[in-house]
Design an enzyme around this catalytic site. Structure first.
Site, PDB file in Angstrom:
ATOM      1  N   ASP A 128      52.971  48.963  39.063  1.00 50.35           N
ATOM      2  CA  ASP A 128      54.146  48.116  38.796  1.00 50.35           C
ATOM      3  C   ASP A 128      55.477  48.759  39.233  1.00 50.35           C
ATOM      4  O   ASP A 128      56.481  48.080  39.355  1.00 50.35           O
ATOM      5  CB  ASP A 128      54.245  47.791  37.296  1.00 50.35           C
ATOM      6  CG  ASP A 128      53.165  46.824  36.860  1.00 50.35           C
ATOM      7  OD1 ASP A 128      52.335  46.441  37.693  1.00 50.35           O
ATOM      8  OD2 ASP A 128      53.152  46.449  35.665  1.00 50.35           O
ATOM      9  N   HIS A 262      43.564  41.576  39.634  1.00 49.93           N
ATOM     10  CA  HIS A 262      43.192  42.994  39.694  1.00 49.93           C
ATOM     11  C   HIS A 262      42.816  43.472  41.097  1.00 49.93           C
ATOM     12  O   HIS A 262      42.670  44.680  41.314  1.00 49.93           O
ATOM     13  CB  HIS A 262      42.048  43.275  38.717  1.00 49.93           C
ATOM     14  CG  HIS A 262      42.502  43.248  37.275  1.00 49.93           C
ATOM     15  ND1 HIS A 262      42.706  42.069  36.604  1.00 49.93           N
ATOM     16  CD2 HIS A 262      42.820  44.252  36.426  1.00 49.93           C
ATOM     17  CE1 HIS A 262      43.128  42.347  35.380  1.00 49.93           C
ATOM     18  NE2 HIS A 262      43.200  43.665  35.244  1.00 49.93           N
TER      19      HIS A 262
END
Ligand code: F6P
Length: 353
Positions: A128, A262
């Site tokens: 992130d 994912h």
């Protein structure tokens, strides 16, 4: 020193490169390196063992983490933290390197603050890129490349059918992945949570963008909207709203959605992520030798932040400062977020093309 290493939280490509570098550098400099399995869960279960050189050969190029990881809620409780410290002591560890994101580094800070004898160093690893003062965290570059690759493939099929695609990418509270990858993939719009736009504002923006894309005389073949998961409009709803807009603006053009999920977290790390992992790992071992604790090693953090190391790209920053800046990144008050949004606003003016 007897040094424990663990990978924690959401895995990130490059964690294995860090594990190997820590083991190799540690051994070469005369330390004993102990691998703790499954992050803080392994600390609470005293699940640890030596890292044999042969067992880690060749892992630098692998995604995921051979040590395993976990999101360990128990480590957020005082009882869990006390047990963790007892176990780390019983394992005979004098140093601990924590490779992970926000939650993991918060755990590292707590452990360092509660123990005088145990030295703790953090290495930022999170796709992130939401760790304060980390510059670029391990895993981000690979994730960006994965998203760009996926968008390129989606663009092929989108062009074949003259479609509008919404691609949702990870980034729970931070739009960095969407921003960086969206620009590289020639997105027509990038949606993120920072700035807190409400649904109607987002739709008004998309309406303007679509009108430009399908203005008379244009023969645009595909529209790409990259949406960060931090933009909380459910992607299916967003597709419906975009489809409604298209019905008037560009009849016959269909909207589709793809959630990368994912997929973004897996895959072989890029050379840059391996480099970051190796150089940050080296600096971590040296920091422990120098008796430093409660610190993070960061890759090219903002100018003036932290103290220098032998490596011009790596600096050492107190975890307290790291976590304070992380909070500012997440609530949007960090100047870095303000700058990112300003830059994006400028990019958006020229995006639809
Ligand atoms: O590691 C960060 C992250 O990948 C976020 O982008 C995402 O929201 C979250 O983890 C998903 O976590 P989990 O794999 O635990 O569902």
């Amino acid at each position: 020193m007897r040094i424990g290493i663990l990978t924690s939280g959401g895995d990130a490509p490059g964690m294995n490169a860090a594990i190997r570098a820590l083991a190799v550098v540690g051994k070469a400099r005369g330390h004993e390196i102990v691998g703790i399995r499954n992050g803080y869960l392994g600390v609470l279960n005293k699940d640890a063992g030596p890292l044999a050189a042969d067992s880690i050969e060749g892992i630098t190029r692998q995604g995921g983490t051979v040590l395993g990881s976990s999101r360990c809620l128990e480590m957020t409780t005082p009882d869990g933290q006390t047990r963790a410290l007892t176990n780390l002591k019983e394992l005979g560890l004098e140093g601990l390197v924590v490779v992970g994101g926000n939650g993991s580094l918060t755990g590292a800070h707590v452990l360092a603050a509660k123990s005088e004898s145990l030295k703790v160093v953090g290495i930022p690893a999170s796709i992130d890129n939401d760790v304060g003062h980390a510059g670029l965290a391990i895993g981000v570059d690979t994730a960006v490349n994965t998203i760009v690759g996926a968008c390129d493939r989606i663009s092929d099929t989108a062009r074949a059918h003259r479609r509008c695609f919404i691609v949702e990418v990870m980034g729970r509270n931070c739009g960095f992945l969407a921003m960086r990858a969206g620009i590289a993939a020639e997105a027509d719009a990038i949606l993120y949570g920072e700035g807190g736009m409400i649904e109607e504002e987002v739709i008004a923006r998309l309406d303007r963008m679509l009108r430009r894309c399908f203005a008379p005389g244009r023969e645009k073949k595909r529209v790409l909207i990259v949406k960060s998961e931090g933009c909380t409009i459910p992607v299916a709803r967003l597709r419906e709203r975009v489809q409604e807009l298209l019905t008037t603006i560009a009849p016959g053009v269909d909207a589709r959605e793809t959630v990368l999920g994912h997929v973004v977290r897996g895959g072989d790390p890029t050379a840059l992520d391996r480099t970051l992992a190796q150089r940050l790992s080296f600096a971590s071992i040296v920091a422990l030798e120098a008796g430093l604790s409660d610190v993070m090693v960061g890759w090219e953090p903002p100018f003036g932040v932290g103290r220098e190391t032998l490596d011009p790209s790596v600096r050492i920053i107190p975890l307290e400062e790291v976590l304070a800046e992380t909070a500012r990144l997440l609530d949007g008050s960090s100047p870095i977020i303000q700058r990112r949004m300003l830059l994006l606003a400028q990019v958006e003016e020229v995006l639809p093309g």
